[in-house]
Motif scaffolding. Structure first.
Motif, PDB file in Angstrom:
ATOM      1  N   LYS A   9       0.799  -1.230   0.000  1.00  0.00           N
ATOM      2  CA  LYS A   9       0.000   0.000   0.000  1.00  0.00           C
ATOM      3  C   LYS A   9       0.835   1.284   0.000  1.00  0.00           C
ATOM      4  O   LYS A   9       0.289   2.386   0.126  1.00  0.00           O
ATOM      5  N   LYS A  10       2.150   1.158  -0.158  1.00  0.00           N
ATOM      6  CA  LYS A  10       3.003   2.348  -0.166  1.00  0.00           C
ATOM      7  C   LYS A  10       4.390   2.004  -0.684  1.00  0.00           C
ATOM      8  O   LYS A  10       4.787   0.831  -0.734  1.00  0.00           O
ATOM      9  N   ILE A  11       5.123   3.011  -1.081  1.00  0.00           N
ATOM     10  CA  ILE A  11       6.561   2.918  -1.357  1.00  0.00           C
ATOM     11  C   ILE A  11       7.183   4.160  -0.728  1.00  0.00           C
ATOM     12  O   ILE A  11       6.908   5.286  -1.141  1.00  0.00           O
ATOM     13  N   ASP A  12       7.980   3.957   0.298  1.00  0.00           N
ATOM     14  CA  ASP A  12       8.562   5.077   1.036  1.00  0.00           C
ATOM     15  C   ASP A  12       9.868   5.566   0.431  1.00  0.00           C
ATOM     16  O   ASP A  12      10.155   6.770   0.449  1.00  0.00           O
ATOM     17  N   ILE A  13      10.665   4.633  -0.087  1.00  0.00           N
ATOM     18  CA  ILE A  13      12.014   4.978  -0.542  1.00  0.00           C
ATOM     19  C   ILE A  13      12.305   4.274  -1.860  1.00  0.00           C
ATOM     20  O   ILE A  13      12.085   3.063  -1.988  1.00  0.00           O
ATOM     21  N   LEU A  14      12.787   5.025  -2.825  1.00  0.00           N
ATOM     22  CA  LEU A  14      13.300   4.450  -4.073  1.00  0.00           C
ATOM     23  C   LEU A  14      14.804   4.670  -4.110  1.00  0.00           C
ATOM     24  O   LEU A  14      15.277   5.799  -3.926  1.00  0.00           O
ATOM     25  N   ILE A  15      15.546   3.612  -4.355  1.00  0.00           N
ATOM     26  CA  ILE A  15      16.987   3.717  -4.554  1.00  0.00           C
ATOM     27  C   ILE A  15      17.287   3.276  -5.977  1.00  0.00           C
ATOM     28  O   ILE A  15      17.211   2.095  -6.307  1.00  0.00           O
ATOM     29  N   ASN A  16      17.570   4.247  -6.830  1.00  0.00           N
ATOM     30  CA  ASN A  16      17.883   3.984  -8.233  1.00  0.00           C
ATOM     31  C   ASN A  16      19.347   3.578  -8.339  1.00  0.00           C
ATOM     32  O   ASN A  16      20.234   4.429  -8.427  1.00  0.00           O
ATOM     33  N   ASN A  17      19.594   2.289  -8.339  1.00  0.00           N
ATOM     34  CA  ASN A  17      20.961   1.777  -8.334  1.00  0.00           C
ATOM     35  C   ASN A  17      21.354   1.108  -9.644  1.00  0.00           C
ATOM     36  O   ASN A  17      22.532   1.050  -9.980  1.00  0.00           O
ATOM     37  N   ALA A  18      20.383   0.599 -10.391  1.00  0.00           N
ATOM     38  CA  ALA A  18      20.701  -0.133 -11.626  1.00  0.00           C
ATOM     39  C   ALA A  18      21.539   0.725 -12.561  1.00  0.00           C
ATOM     40  O   ALA A  18      21.213   1.889 -12.826  1.00  0.00           O
ATOM     41  N   GLY A  19      22.628   0.169 -13.039  1.00  0.00           N
ATOM     42  CA  GLY A  19      23.497   0.923 -13.936  1.00  0.00           C
ATOM     43  C   GLY A  19      24.461   0.005 -14.661  1.00  0.00           C
ATOM     44  O   GLY A  19      24.668  -1.145 -14.259  1.00  0.00           O
ATOM     45  N   LYS A  20      25.052   0.538 -15.735  1.00  0.00           N
ATOM     46  CA  LYS A  20      26.006  -0.236 -16.524  1.00  0.00           C
ATOM     47  C   LYS A  20      27.243   0.599 -16.796  1.00  0.00           C
ATOM     48  O   LYS A  20      27.151   1.806 -17.030  1.00  0.00           O
ATOM     49  N   GLY A  21      28.379  -0.047 -16.778  1.00  0.00           N
ATOM     50  CA  GLY A  21      29.622   0.627 -17.125  1.00  0.00           C
ATOM     51  C   GLY A  21      29.871   0.569 -18.623  1.00  0.00           C
ATOM     52  O   GLY A  21      29.305  -0.262 -19.340  1.00  0.00           O
ATOM     53  N   ILE A  22      30.708   1.458 -19.094  1.00  0.00           N
ATOM     54  CA  ILE A  22      31.092   1.460 -20.505  1.00  0.00           C
ATOM     55  C   ILE A  22      32.448   2.145 -20.615  1.00  0.00           C
ATOM     56  O   ILE A  22      32.713   3.133 -19.938  1.00  0.00           O
ATOM     57  N   THR A  23      33.315   1.590 -21.433  1.00  0.00           N
ATOM     58  CA  THR A  23      34.637   2.177 -21.640  1.00  0.00           C
ATOM     59  C   THR A  23      34.923   2.301 -23.138  1.00  0.00           C
ATOM     60  O   THR A  23      34.324   1.598 -23.957  1.00  0.00           O
TER      61      THR A  23
ATOM     62  N   ASP B  64      35.905   5.756 -30.977  1.00  0.00           N
ATOM     63  CA  ASP B  64      35.808   4.323 -31.263  1.00  0.00           C
ATOM     64  C   ASP B  64      34.529   3.678 -30.759  1.00  0.00           C
ATOM     65  O   ASP B  64      34.139   2.598 -31.230  1.00  0.00           O
ATOM     66  N   THR B  65      33.871   4.271 -29.776  1.00  0.00           N
ATOM     67  CA  THR B  65      32.715   3.629 -29.150  1.00  0.00           C
ATOM     68  C   THR B  65      31.505   3.668 -30.082  1.00  0.00           C
ATOM     69  O   THR B  65      31.100   4.747 -30.529  1.00  0.00           O
ATOM     70  N   PRO B  66      30.911   2.516 -30.374  1.00  0.00           N
ATOM     71  CA  PRO B  66      29.743   2.488 -31.261  1.00  0.00           C
ATOM     72  C   PRO B  66      28.606   3.348 -30.717  1.00  0.00           C
ATOM     73  O   PRO B  66      28.296   3.283 -29.518  1.00  0.00           O
ATOM     74  N   THR B  67      27.993   4.133 -31.574  1.00  0.00           N
ATOM     75  CA  THR B  67      26.927   5.034 -31.148  1.00  0.00           C
ATOM     76  C   THR B  67      25.783   4.276 -30.486  1.00  0.00           C
ATOM     77  O   THR B  67      25.190   4.751 -29.512  1.00  0.00           O
ATOM     78  N   GLN B  68      25.466   3.089 -30.989  1.00  0.00           N
ATOM     79  CA  GLN B  68      24.379   2.315 -30.391  1.00  0.00           C
ATOM     80  C   GLN B  68      24.699   1.922 -28.960  1.00  0.00           C
ATOM     81  O   GLN B  68      23.813   1.892 -28.096  1.00  0.00           O
ATOM     82  N   GLU B  69      25.976   1.640 -28.678  1.00  0.00           N
ATOM     83  CA  GLU B  69      26.354   1.291 -27.303  1.00  0.00           C
ATOM     84  C   GLU B  69      26.267   2.514 -26.389  1.00  0.00           C
ATOM     85  O   GLU B  69      25.939   2.387 -25.202  1.00  0.00           O
ATOM     86  N   ILE B  70      26.549   3.688 -26.931  1.00  0.00           N
ATOM     87  CA  ILE B  70      26.384   4.924 -26.155  1.00  0.00           C
ATOM     88  C   ILE B  70      24.914   5.107 -25.790  1.00  0.00           C
ATOM     89  O   ILE B  70      24.565   5.398 -24.633  1.00  0.00           O
ATOM     90  N   LYS B  71      24.031   4.911 -26.763  1.00  0.00           N
ATOM     91  CA  LYS B  71      22.596   5.042 -26.513  1.00  0.00           C
ATOM     92  C   LYS B  71      22.118   3.997 -25.510  1.00  0.00           C
ATOM     93  O   LYS B  71      21.305   4.299 -24.626  1.00  0.00           O
ATOM     94  N   THR B  72      22.615   2.777 -25.630  1.00  0.00           N
ATOM     95  CA  THR B  72      22.225   1.702 -24.718  1.00  0.00           C
ATOM     96  C   THR B  72      22.623   2.032 -23.288  1.00  0.00           C
ATOM     97  O   THR B  72      21.864   1.780 -22.333  1.00  0.00           O
ATOM     98  N   ASN B  73      23.805   2.635 -23.124  1.00  0.00           N
ATOM     99  CA  ASN B  73      24.249   2.992 -21.781  1.00  0.00           C
ATOM    100  C   ASN B  73      23.345   4.052 -21.168  1.00  0.00           C
ATOM    101  O   ASN B  73      22.959   3.952 -19.998  1.00  0.00           O
ATOM    102  N   PHE B  74      22.998   5.057 -21.955  1.00  0.00           N
ATOM    103  CA  PHE B  74      22.103   6.093 -21.447  1.00  0.00           C
ATOM    104  C   PHE B  74      20.710   5.535 -21.175  1.00  0.00           C
ATOM    105  O   PHE B  74      20.028   6.008 -20.249  1.00  0.00           O
ATOM    106  N   GLU B  75      20.274   4.549 -21.934  1.00  0.00           N
ATOM    107  CA  GLU B  75      18.966   3.936 -21.693  1.00  0.00           C
ATOM    108  C   GLU B  75      18.879   3.349 -20.288  1.00  0.00           C
ATOM    109  O   GLU B  75      17.838   3.418 -19.630  1.00  0.00           O
ATOM    110  N   THR B  76      19.980   2.774 -19.802  1.00  0.00           N
ATOM    111  CA  THR B  76      20.005   2.201 -18.456  1.00  0.00           C
ATOM    112  C   THR B  76      20.307   3.254 -17.400  1.00  0.00           C
ATOM    113  O   THR B  76      19.553   3.440 -16.445  1.00  0.00           O
ATOM    114  N   ASN B  77      21.427   3.949 -17.567  1.00  0.00           N
ATOM    115  CA  ASN B  77      21.920   4.833 -16.506  1.00  0.00           C
ATOM    116  C   ASN B  77      21.110   6.115 -16.334  1.00  0.00           C
ATOM    117  O   ASN B  77      21.055   6.652 -15.227  1.00  0.00           O
TER     118      ASN B  77
END
Length: 267
Positions: free
Chosen positions: A69-83, A88-101
């Motif tokens: 019946k409630k949600i008191d706290i949200l901790i947005n922790n899900a994330g992905k690293g990228i190097t 050199d980094t494929p544009t699609q991988e850049i977009k994918t990283n932003f989609e998660t993070n």
């Protein structure tokens, strides 16, 4: 009644450490995983959620609200690293990283806000990174995605304050987790102009994670913030050098600071 906490990306690493810690402090914890059925004997409740799939976000939130019946706290922790070098980094991988993070975190926030407004209370903690305070060589996309989340958090804090909702961020430095294994590493292309320097820095980045701090330190900070009446908007958890690097960026001329970073990364 115990406070209900939703933690994204809680099947391992920092998210799991926070979930276990809060569970032991008698909070009602719901962690999320893209594949909760693969997690053996989780000490806290796990629900299926993929931050890149809005329908799974709403389904998970509805499940928790129906039961608690409630949600008191949200901790947005899900994330992905990228190097990788920007070129050199494929544009699609850049977009994918932003989609998660970035976009994924915003979608979860949008999902819990109606319930928090109804309660006239709530706390949103966005996990960013010390890397969000500076553009690091070969980690520019990761730095940018976390920096974007930090800035949005500042805006969100002002927009939802009238509804009794608080927003804060925690920027961790290097912690001993499996994030390096889950990163997208741009390949070291044989024809790349950055081949040698990037290869050297890949090994350095992984070494930093392997020798990082215990994730329990992040859990302790989360617990402290939850029990702070008026939390700050930004917190940092890391070693002295990591936190001092932010101070230096604030006080040094840009070119001086750039030179320090280039020397550190042997560029």
């Amino acid at each position: 009644m115990s406070k209900v906490v939703l933690i994204t990306g809680a099947s391992s690493g920092i998210g799991k450490a926070i979930a276990v810690y809060l569970q032991n402090k008698n909070y009602t914890v719901y962690g999320t995983s893209r594949n909760p059925e693969k997690v053996i004997k989780s000490p806290f409740s796990l629900v299926a959620l993929d931050v890149t799939k809005p329908e799974t976000i709403q389904a998970a939130i509805n499940t928790i609200i129906d039961k608690e019946k409630k949600i008191d706290i949200l901790i947005n922790n899900a994330g992905k690293g990228i190097t990788g070098a920007i070129e050199d980094t494929p544009t699609q991988e850049i977009k994918t990283n932003f989609e998660t993070n970035f976009f994924g975190a915003i979608e979860v926030i949008k999902g819990v806000l109606p319930q928090m407004r109804k309660q006239n209370s709530g706390l949103i903690i966005n996990i960013t990174s010390i890397a969000s305070y500076m553009g690091l060589p070969f980690r520019g996309i990761y730095s940018a995605s976390k920096s974007a989340l930090a800035i949005v958090s500042e805006t969100l804090s002002m927009e939802v304050k009238e509804f009794g909702i608080k927003v804060t961020t925690i920027a961790p430095g290097d912690f001993a987790t499996n994030i390096a294994a889950g990163r997208y590493h741009t390949p070291v292309f044989e024809t790349s102009a950055y081949k040698q320097k990037y290869a050297e820095n890949l090994a350095l980045m992984d070494a930093h994670v392997n020798s990082g701090m215990n994730p329990v330190k992040m859990a302790e900070k989360v617990y402290q913030i939850i029990n702070t009446k008026k939390p700050r908007i930004h917190y940092k958890v890391g070693g002295f050098t990591e936190k001092f690097s932010i101070v230096l960026k604030r006080i040094l001329p840009d070119k001086w600071y750039e030179k320090l970073l280039m020397n550190h990364y042997k560029l």
